[in-house]
Scaffold this active site. Sequence first.
Site, PDB file in Angstrom:
ATOM      1  N   ALA A 240       0.691  -1.175   0.022  1.00 55.07           N
ATOM      2  CA  ALA A 240      -0.010   0.104   0.127  1.00 55.07           C
ATOM      3  C   ALA A 240       0.809   1.323   0.089  1.00 55.07           C
ATOM      4  O   ALA A 240       2.097   1.173  -0.116  1.00 55.07           O
ATOM      5  CB  ALA A 240      -0.891  -0.047   0.974  1.00 55.07           C
ATOM      6  N   HIS A 241       0.336   2.325  -0.013  1.00 48.21           N
ATOM      7  CA  HIS A 241       0.835   3.708  -0.129  1.00 48.21           C
ATOM      8  C   HIS A 241       1.745   4.219   1.016  1.00 48.21           C
ATOM      9  O   HIS A 241       1.451   3.641   2.223  1.00 48.21           O
ATOM     10  CB  HIS A 241      -0.255   4.899  -0.457  1.00 48.21           C
ATOM     11  N   ASN A 242       2.992   4.751   0.778  1.00 46.26           N
ATOM     12  CA  ASN A 242       3.955   5.127   1.840  1.00 46.26           C
ATOM     13  C   ASN A 242       4.702   3.930   2.624  1.00 46.26           C
ATOM     14  O   ASN A 242       5.353   4.467   3.692  1.00 46.26           O
ATOM     15  CB  ASN A 242       2.983   5.916   2.709  1.00 46.26           C
TER      16      ASN A 242
END
Length: 339
Positions: A240-242
């Site tokens: 997922a993001h980051n």
Amino acid sequence: MSESGIRVSELAVEAGLEWRGASDPLIRGVGTITAAGPDQLTFLANKTYRRHLATTRAGLVILGEDAAVDCPVPCIVAPDPYVTYARLAARFAGGGAVAPGVHPSAVVEAGAEVDPAAAIGPLAVVEAGTRIGAGTVIGPGACVGPDVVIGRDCRIEARVTLCAGVRIGDRVIIHPGAVIGADGFGLAFAEAGWIKVPQLGGVRIGDDCEIGANTTVDRGALEDTVLEEDVRLDNQIQIAHNVRIGAHTAMAGCSAVAGSASIGRHCLIGGGAGIIGHIEIADRVTITAMTLVTHSIREPGEYSSGTPLQSNRDWRRNAVRLRQLDDLAKTVARLKKER
């Protein structure tokens, strides 16, 4: 290596290791210890397969010193047989060099920079502002978005999608169907419904990484999603993001990491494991298959959760008892007070 194969003695020199045997056969390929023929190499790293050594027909077995005395065929003695096998077997992997150039059916937009030593396959798309390094191969039907940077000697296989702004180092392999740099799952709920949070970061992938088929690595919301060097992701993984994944970490198939989690270096994540967001995992942590990680892990070691396999009858009985644990704990606490 000649067209007819390579001698065991030559492979030993290449590996820098000792070989033993009464003959020096030509090796043309690889096989399992039970099925390999006289022109194939195999290896013995797992004690479970030791019983097959006496009957192997392989032309070469890569094994440890403890097993060499029982080997009836030529062998290379290695401190880590599996690592040595991996290095020597690579020369038999096939899929030789690809001729550089752009296929007539590919689309390379004006403003894209493709090194003359790179290869762009049929029906691939390379958008403006992208830079592709020497020796890199873009497979059939792959889509490389705008302002992407791809280093040298990478293999971007068929139908891979690299979204805008992705940064990829050297010698990276991305297998078919992977999507790198799609929007992360960023949503804010208002009274009228969900509002999409813009995903303005990117994805940075270090040198020597490998990303499996149909795996997804989302772009960051503000900062980048980062895979450091030599990260290995299996098939059908969700990053997922980051998220940040440290160097030399490997993750097995169907595992998933939620947003803004940070995984250390030299970690091993088992298949189907889940890691929730906004937590940190230290270096040299092993997460066994199907484990759910719900809090940060500060110390190296092996961690597990979940229920091991058991008969359905036992599982149903234990499930009933699990529901009774709270009452049991209260009873034990009451009895302690009464003592």
